[in-house]
Motif scaffolding. Structure first.
Motif, PDB file in Angstrom:
ATOM      1  N   ASP A  71     -14.176  -6.049   0.939  1.00 13.08           N
ATOM      2  CA  ASP A  71     -15.303  -5.335   1.362  1.00 13.08           C
ATOM      3  C   ASP A  71     -16.233  -5.324   0.059  1.00 13.08           C
TER       4      ASP A  71
ATOM      5  N   ASP B  35      -8.363  -4.879   9.037  1.00 14.69           N
ATOM      6  CA  ASP B  35      -9.707  -5.560   9.470  1.00 14.69           C
ATOM      7  C   ASP B  35      -9.153  -7.115   9.020  1.00 14.69           C
ATOM      8  N   TYR B  36      -8.733  -7.302   7.849  1.00 11.36           N
ATOM      9  CA  TYR B  36      -8.732  -8.600   7.359  1.00 11.36           C
ATOM     10  C   TYR B  36      -7.596  -9.444   8.412  1.00 11.36           C
TER      11      TYR B  36
ATOM     12  N   SER C 184     -17.048  -1.572  -1.517  1.00 12.53           N
ATOM     13  CA  SER C 184     -16.396  -0.682  -1.915  1.00 12.53           C
ATOM     14  C   SER C 184     -15.135  -1.461  -2.944  1.00 12.53           C
TER      15      SER C 184
ATOM     16  N   ALA D 250     -12.747  -3.251  -1.820  1.00  7.23           N
ATOM     17  CA  ALA D 250     -11.457  -3.089  -1.456  1.00  7.23           C
ATOM     18  C   ALA D 250     -11.023  -4.115  -0.185  1.00  7.23           C
ATOM     19  N   ILE D 251      -9.817  -4.141  -0.012  1.00  5.29           N
ATOM     20  CA  ILE D 251      -9.485  -5.113   1.114  1.00  5.29           C
ATOM     21  C   ILE D 251      -8.719  -3.980   2.011  1.00  5.29           C
ATOM     22  N   HIS D 252      -9.635  -3.987   3.254  1.00 10.08           N
ATOM     23  CA  HIS D 252      -9.372  -2.967   4.264  1.00 10.08           C
ATOM     24  C   HIS D 252      -8.452  -4.034   5.311  1.00 10.08           C
ATOM     25  N   TYR D 253      -7.082  -3.902   5.076  1.00 11.99           N
ATOM     26  CA  TYR D 253      -6.283  -5.021   5.290  1.00 11.99           C
ATOM     27  C   TYR D 253      -6.014  -5.016   6.945  1.00 11.99           C
TER      28      TYR D 253
ATOM     29  N   PHE E 286      -6.239   0.704   2.823  1.00  8.39           N
ATOM     30  CA  PHE E 286      -6.580  -0.200   2.034  1.00  8.39           C
ATOM     31  C   PHE E 286      -6.310  -0.471   0.735  1.00  8.39           C
TER      32      PHE E 286
ATOM     33  N   ASP F 175       1.034  -1.112   0.097  1.00  8.09           N
ATOM     34  CA  ASP F 175      -0.054   0.064  -0.011  1.00  8.09           C
ATOM     35  C   ASP F 175       0.772   1.213   0.024  1.00  8.09           C
TER      36      ASP F 175
END
Length: 162
Positions: A142, A152-153, A145, A147-150, A111, A105
């Motif tokens: 998600d 949270d993941y 969106s 997207a990968i909110h890393y 994300f 990122d």
């Protein structure tokens, strides 16, 4: 000395119960055997994260002389107990996973869009199968969106050892 031995005996008994419970989930015929293809899932459900090569070595250790496609509980139990006692194949710590995502990122958004992430998942190393890729993405993305909110993941992926 006796206290230490007692603690180890309790720990071994706890591990035996966990191993038996995990094994029984896949012992569909209740004959103390599981399909060899389920061993990786069983091992991972016990909090271990072996590489594919390490998994194949474990399978070779518990397989019969003449492979039948099934693993017997009696052969699996001592090997898995040893793995757990030695704390082999521990998962990658949360902070290491976070740093890895932060490297990917570069914009530091917190994300990643799926289109950003997918090329990195196919770099050299242990590649994901198509099924693993789809499973991972379905848990990570998600849907609103895309997207990968890393953070949270990562929280979802990390195993609590306490």
């Amino acid at each position: 000395m006796a206290d230490e031995r007692e603690r180890e005996e309790i720990l071994v008994a706890e591990y035996h119960k966990k191993i038996k419970d995990a094994f029984e989930v896949f012992d569909h015929e209740t004959n103390n055997t599981v399909d060899v293809r389920e061993i990786g899932t069983i091992i991972r459900s016990l909090g271990c994260c072996p590489s594919e090569g390490e998994l194949q070595d474990l399978i070779a250790e518990v397989e019969e002389e003449e492979p039948t496609g099934y693993i017997r509980y009696e052969k699996f139990l001592p090997v898995m107990t040893s793995v757990l006692l030695e704390r082999r194949y521990r998962p990658v710590p949360e902070d290491v996973l976070l740093r890895a995502f932060e490297v990917l990122d570069s914009a530091k958004r917190g994300f990643m869009m799926v289109s950003d992430d997918v090329p990195f998942l196919s770099l050299p190393g242990e590649p994901f199968s198509q099924e693993e890729m789809e499973e991972m993405l379905s848990a990570a993305i998600d849907p609103e969106s895309n997207a990968i909110h890393y953070k949270d993941y990562i929280t979802m992926m990390v195993i609590d050892e306490h």
